[in-house]
Motif scaffolding. Structure first.
Motif, short mmCIF file in Angstrom:
data_model
loop_
_atom_site.label_atom_id
_atom_site.label_comp_id
_atom_site.label_asym_id
_atom_site.label_seq_id
_atom_site.Cartn_x
_atom_site.Cartn_y
_atom_site.Cartn_z
N ILE A 70 40.21 23.21 49.77
CA ILE A 70 40.81 23.35 48.45
C ILE A 70 40.50 24.70 47.83
CG2 ILE A 70 41.03 20.92 47.88
CD1 ILE A 70 38.28 21.01 46.67
N HIS A 71 40.04 25.61 48.64
CA HIS A 71 39.71 26.93 48.13
C HIS A 71 40.34 28.00 49.01
CE1 HIS A 71 36.60 27.47 51.29
NE2 HIS A 71 36.59 26.17 51.22
N HIS A 72 40.70 29.08 48.40
CA HIS A 72 41.32 30.20 49.10
C HIS A 72 40.62 31.47 48.63
CE1 HIS A 72 44.38 27.46 50.50
NE2 HIS A 72 44.49 27.04 49.25
N ARG A 73 39.47 31.69 49.21
CA ARG A 73 38.64 32.82 48.81
C ARG A 73 39.21 34.11 49.36
NH1 ARG A 73 32.38 33.80 49.89
NH2 ARG A 73 33.17 34.39 51.91
N ARG A 74 39.35 35.09 48.49
CA ARG A 74 39.88 36.38 48.91
C ARG A 74 39.18 37.46 48.08
NH1 ARG A 74 45.10 35.40 48.01
NH2 ARG A 74 45.00 36.16 45.90
N TRP A 75 38.67 38.47 48.78
CA TRP A 75 38.05 39.59 48.09
C TRP A 75 39.10 40.34 47.27
CZ3 TRP A 75 33.07 40.72 47.56
CH2 TRP A 75 32.15 40.17 48.44
N PRO A 76 38.71 40.90 46.13
CA PRO A 76 39.64 41.75 45.39
C PRO A 76 40.03 42.97 46.23
CG PRO A 76 37.79 41.13 44.01
CD PRO A 76 37.46 40.70 45.41
N ALA A 77 41.19 43.50 45.94
CA ALA A 77 41.65 44.69 46.65
C ALA A 77 40.68 45.85 46.42
CB ALA A 77 43.05 45.08 46.16
N GLU A 78 40.36 46.54 47.48
CA GLU A 78 39.40 47.65 47.37
C GLU A 78 39.97 48.84 46.62
OE1 GLU A 78 37.91 48.37 51.30
OE2 GLU A 78 36.95 46.41 51.37
N ASP A 79 41.29 48.93 46.53
CA ASP A 79 41.91 50.01 45.77
C ASP A 79 42.39 49.50 44.40
OD1 ASP A 79 44.00 48.43 46.61
OD2 ASP A 79 45.26 50.10 47.26
N ALA A 80 41.73 48.46 43.92
CA ALA A 80 42.14 47.82 42.67
C ALA A 80 42.13 48.81 41.51
CB ALA A 80 41.22 46.65 42.35
N THR A 81 43.10 48.64 40.67
CA THR A 81 43.15 49.40 39.42
C THR A 81 43.18 48.39 38.29
OG1 THR A 81 45.55 49.51 39.48
CG2 THR A 81 44.35 51.36 40.47
N GLY A 82 42.74 48.78 37.17
CA GLY A 82 42.72 47.90 36.01
C GLY A 82 41.43 47.11 35.97
N GLU A 83 40.57 47.48 35.07
CA GLU A 83 39.24 46.88 34.98
C GLU A 83 39.28 45.38 34.73
OE1 GLU A 83 35.26 47.11 32.18
OE2 GLU A 83 36.82 48.62 31.94
N LEU A 84 40.12 44.95 33.81
CA LEU A 84 40.16 43.53 33.49
C LEU A 84 40.64 42.73 34.70
CD1 LEU A 84 39.54 41.55 31.23
CD2 LEU A 84 41.93 41.73 30.52
N ARG A 85 41.65 43.24 35.38
CA ARG A 85 42.15 42.56 36.57
C ARG A 85 41.06 42.48 37.65
NH1 ARG A 85 46.18 44.93 40.87
NH2 ARG A 85 46.06 43.25 42.37
N LEU A 86 40.36 43.58 37.89
CA LEU A 86 39.30 43.59 38.89
C LEU A 86 38.19 42.61 38.52
CD1 LEU A 86 38.15 44.76 41.50
CD2 LEU A 86 37.09 46.57 40.11
N SER A 87 37.81 42.57 37.27
CA SER A 87 36.78 41.63 36.82
C SER A 87 37.23 40.19 37.05
CB SER A 87 36.48 41.84 35.33
OG SER A 87 35.90 43.09 35.12
N GLN A 88 38.47 39.90 36.72
CA GLN A 88 38.99 38.55 36.91
C GLN A 88 39.07 38.20 38.40
OE1 GLN A 88 42.38 39.32 34.17
NE2 GLN A 88 41.89 37.30 33.37
N GLU A 89 39.42 39.16 39.24
CA GLU A 89 39.50 38.89 40.68
C GLU A 89 38.12 38.62 41.28
OE1 GLU A 89 41.74 41.98 42.60
OE2 GLU A 89 43.60 41.39 41.60
N PHE A 90 37.09 39.34 40.85
CA PHE A 90 35.74 39.05 41.34
C PHE A 90 35.29 37.68 40.86
CE2 PHE A 90 34.96 43.43 42.78
CZ PHE A 90 34.29 43.14 43.96
N LEU A 91 35.60 37.33 39.62
CA LEU A 91 35.25 36.01 39.12
C LEU A 91 35.99 34.94 39.93
CD1 LEU A 91 33.85 34.10 37.18
CD2 LEU A 91 35.67 34.56 35.52
N GLN A 92 37.25 35.17 40.22
CA GLN A 92 38.01 34.20 41.01
C GLN A 92 37.42 34.03 42.41
OE1 GLN A 92 40.12 32.27 39.65
NE2 GLN A 92 41.00 31.24 41.39
N PHE A 93 36.99 35.11 43.01
CA PHE A 93 36.33 35.06 44.32
C PHE A 93 35.10 34.15 44.25
CE2 PHE A 93 33.01 36.63 47.15
CZ PHE A 93 33.65 36.58 48.38
N LEU A 94 34.31 34.32 43.21
CA LEU A 94 33.10 33.50 43.06
C LEU A 94 33.43 32.04 42.77
CD1 LEU A 94 30.92 36.04 41.09
CD2 LEU A 94 30.48 35.18 43.41
N ARG A 95 34.47 31.81 41.98
CA ARG A 95 34.89 30.43 41.70
C ARG A 95 35.25 29.72 43.01
NH1 ARG A 95 39.24 32.36 37.29
NH2 ARG A 95 38.09 32.06 35.34
#
Length: 165
Positions: A3-28
């Motif tokens: 029931i989980h689909h863990r994926r690292w944030p994109a390494e070329d991520a732009t947008g601080e809020l998006r990157l923060s949310q993606e790392f949180l989603q990875f941990l969730r």
């Protein structure tokens, strides 16, 4: 049941809020993955004698309370009931209705609420209480989630010997 689909944030991520949310989603997803596959009995077991309320399900319930409090209530000013009012913190307590499926579903519903609460906010913007930035709140929730993923690592290993990512 996965029931989980863990994926690292994109390494070329732009947008601080998006990157923060993606790392949180990875941990969730990592947190959910630590409970995935445990029987209701093992997920509710408290294997650490000095911490009788520390269970895999209790950790997930606590993370649900953390998200609601910090992101929706403090960050966005939502008029929602707190899940951790009281002493000792009741968010760790299990009920007869709690199972891996129900607790994870509640946590995932809170993710959606958090996403909606953050929509349109900027990292530099102040929280609804005016005391901290959205950046601070996301960093706090991320570090809290990461810390508890470490607890889930240990709880899972004690439950069935499984170790992993």
């Amino acid at each position: 049941m996965t029931i989980h689909h863990r994926r690292w944030p994109a390494e070329d991520a732009t947008g601080e809020l998006r990157l923060s949310q993606e790392f949180l989603q990875f941990l969730r997803h990592t947190a959910v993955g630590k409970v995935d596959g445990l029987s209701p009995e093992l997920a509710a077991a408290a294997p650490i004698a000095t911490s009788p309320r520390t269970t895999a399900l209790g950790v997930i319930k606590h993370l649900t309370a953390v998200e609601r409090h910090w992101i929706s209530i403090v960050g966005a000013g939502a008029a929602l009931p707190s899940l951790w009012e009281g002493s000792p913190d009741p968010s760790w307590n299990l009920t007869a209705a709690d199972s891996p499926r129900t607790v994870i579903a509640a946590y995932q519903a809170e993710w959606e609420r958090s996403t909606c609460a953050l929509a349109g906010l900027s990292p530099d913007g102040l929280s609804a209480d005016g005391e901290r930035t959205i950046r601070w709140i996301l960093a706090h929730v991320t570090q809290e989630t990461a810390r508890h993923v470490g607890h889930l690592d240990l709880l899972r290993e004690l439950a069935d010997g499984e170790v992993g990512e």
